[in-house]
Design a protein around this motif. Structure first.
Motif, short mmCIF file in Angstrom:
data_model
loop_
_atom_site.label_atom_id
_atom_site.label_comp_id
_atom_site.label_asym_id
_atom_site.label_seq_id
_atom_site.Cartn_x
_atom_site.Cartn_y
_atom_site.Cartn_z
N ARG A 1 0.84 -1.20 0.00
CA ARG A 1 0.00 0.00 0.00
C ARG A 1 0.88 1.25 0.00
O ARG A 1 2.05 1.20 0.37
CB ARG A 1 -1.00 -0.01 1.16
CG ARG A 1 -0.50 0.54 2.47
CD ARG A 1 -1.66 1.15 3.27
NE ARG A 1 -1.38 1.26 4.69
CZ ARG A 1 -0.54 2.14 5.24
NH1 ARG A 1 0.16 2.96 4.49
NH2 ARG A 1 -0.39 2.17 6.55
N TYR B 1 6.76 0.92 7.71
CA TYR B 1 6.65 -0.26 6.84
C TYR B 1 7.84 -0.25 5.89
O TYR B 1 8.47 0.80 5.68
CB TYR B 1 5.39 -0.17 5.94
CG TYR B 1 4.08 -0.55 6.59
CD1 TYR B 1 3.73 -1.87 6.79
CD2 TYR B 1 3.17 0.44 6.96
CE1 TYR B 1 2.50 -2.21 7.37
CE2 TYR B 1 1.93 0.11 7.54
CZ TYR B 1 1.62 -1.23 7.73
OH TYR B 1 0.41 -1.57 8.30
N TYR C 1 0.36 -7.44 2.68
CA TYR C 1 1.08 -7.11 3.92
C TYR C 1 1.81 -8.37 4.34
O TYR C 1 1.24 -9.46 4.25
CB TYR C 1 0.11 -6.73 5.04
CG TYR C 1 -0.65 -5.44 4.86
CD1 TYR C 1 -1.78 -5.38 4.07
CD2 TYR C 1 -0.22 -4.28 5.49
CE1 TYR C 1 -2.48 -4.18 3.91
CE2 TYR C 1 -0.92 -3.07 5.33
CZ TYR C 1 -2.05 -3.04 4.54
OH TYR C 1 -2.74 -1.87 4.38
P1 5GP Z 1 -2.76 -0.29 7.78
O1 5GP Z 1 -2.91 -0.17 6.30
O2 5GP Z 1 -3.89 0.38 8.52
O3 5GP Z 1 -1.39 0.15 8.25
O4 5GP Z 1 -2.85 -1.84 8.14
C1 5GP Z 1 -3.95 -2.58 7.73
C2 5GP Z 1 -3.95 -3.93 8.40
O5 5GP Z 1 -2.80 -4.68 8.00
C3 5GP Z 1 -3.87 -3.83 9.93
O6 5GP Z 1 -4.87 -4.70 10.47
C4 5GP Z 1 -2.50 -4.34 10.25
O7 5GP Z 1 -2.46 -5.00 11.51
C5 5GP Z 1 -2.27 -5.32 9.12
N1 5GP Z 1 -0.85 -5.61 8.90
C6 5GP Z 1 0.20 -4.77 9.05
N2 5GP Z 1 1.33 -5.42 8.80
C7 5GP Z 1 1.00 -6.71 8.50
C8 5GP Z 1 1.76 -7.88 8.16
O8 5GP Z 1 2.99 -7.90 8.12
N3 5GP Z 1 1.05 -9.00 7.90
C9 5GP Z 1 -0.29 -9.06 7.95
N4 5GP Z 1 -0.88 -10.23 7.70
N5 5GP Z 1 -1.03 -7.98 8.27
C10 5GP Z 1 -0.40 -6.82 8.55
#
Ligand code: 5GP
Length: 203
Positions: A41, A53, A81
């Motif tokens: 993203r 990230y 992710y």
């Molecule tokens: P955001 O875009 O809001 O930063 O994250 C969206 C979702 O992705 C959140 O629920 C977060 O916990 C999850 N997320 C972040 N890093 C990882 C990852 O390394 N692996 C997975 N499976 N989910 C992740």
């Protein structure tokens, strides 16, 4: 006792306050490390590559999956992710507890692969409070908020698969509860079998 750090899966719906809780946990517990995930993203305002990230292209992310470099990965709201394995293993072997802030599909993969992990699900006091927090953040378009609320309802249903469910109402209380969980986990007999066996050999 066992010197290996804990592997902690930490999940909860978007907007529940995971980042704030973890930042406070890191301040209070110097031995805790937070895994930096990779994602496809786009960065939000203020986010830094390598700190919030690792922001990767789709192709690069898929190559890392093929090379087995991700402990887990998932597609969430149209983006990849994933958790790079190497830093997690290194930190744990150095005795640090490592927190993976990941969504529920990735959480399930880690729980499957690593039976010794501790899984914690962070809940809002209610779904209405969650929606208000998401809107208050002011970083997301309405369509994204709707997508995230739908995902949140599905995610909260997955809390049943976690070891612990913690309601994030008061920040300090939430962090104290998580610290207590981590401290107790270290005394599990299953984590300290070698220690017990060595003790018995000596007598
Ligand atoms: P955001 O875009 O809001 O930063 O994250 C969206 C979702 O992705 C959140 O629920 C977060 O916990 C999850 N997320 C972040 N890093 C990882 C990852 O390394 N692996 C997975 N499976 N989910 C992740």
């Amino acid at each position: 006792m066992n010197n290996t750090g804990l592997l902690v899966v930490f999940s909860g719906p978007s907007g529940v306050g995971k980042d704030t809780v973890l930042q406070r946990l890191l301040q209070r517990c110097p031995q805790v490390r937070l895994s930096v995930s990779a994602t496809t993203r786009s960065p939000r305002a203020g986010e830094e590559d390598g700190k919030d990230y690792f922001f990767l292209d789709h192709e690069v992310f898929e190559e890392q999956i093929r090379q087995g470099k991700m402990l887990e990965y998932a597609e969430y709201c149209g983006n990849y992710y994933g958790t790079p394995s190497v830093p997690v293993e290194t930190w744990m072997s150095q005795g640090n507890d490592v927190i993976l802030e990941i969504e529920v599909q990735g959480g399930a993969q880690v729980q499957q692969k690593r039976k010794d992990c501790v899984s914690i699900f962070l809940l809002p006091p209610s779904m209405k409070v969650l929606e208000n927090r998401l809107r208050g953040r002011g970083t997301e378009a309405e369509e994204t908020i709707q997508k995230r609320m739908k995902a949140a309802r599905e995610e909260v249903g997955k809390a049943f698969q976690y070891d612990y469910a913690v309601v994030n109402d008061d920040l300090e209380e939430t962090v104290t509860t998580i610290i207590q969980i981590l401290e107790s986990e270290k005394f599990r007999v299953s984590r300290n079998k070698d220690f017990l066996e060595r003790m018995l050999e000596i007598c």
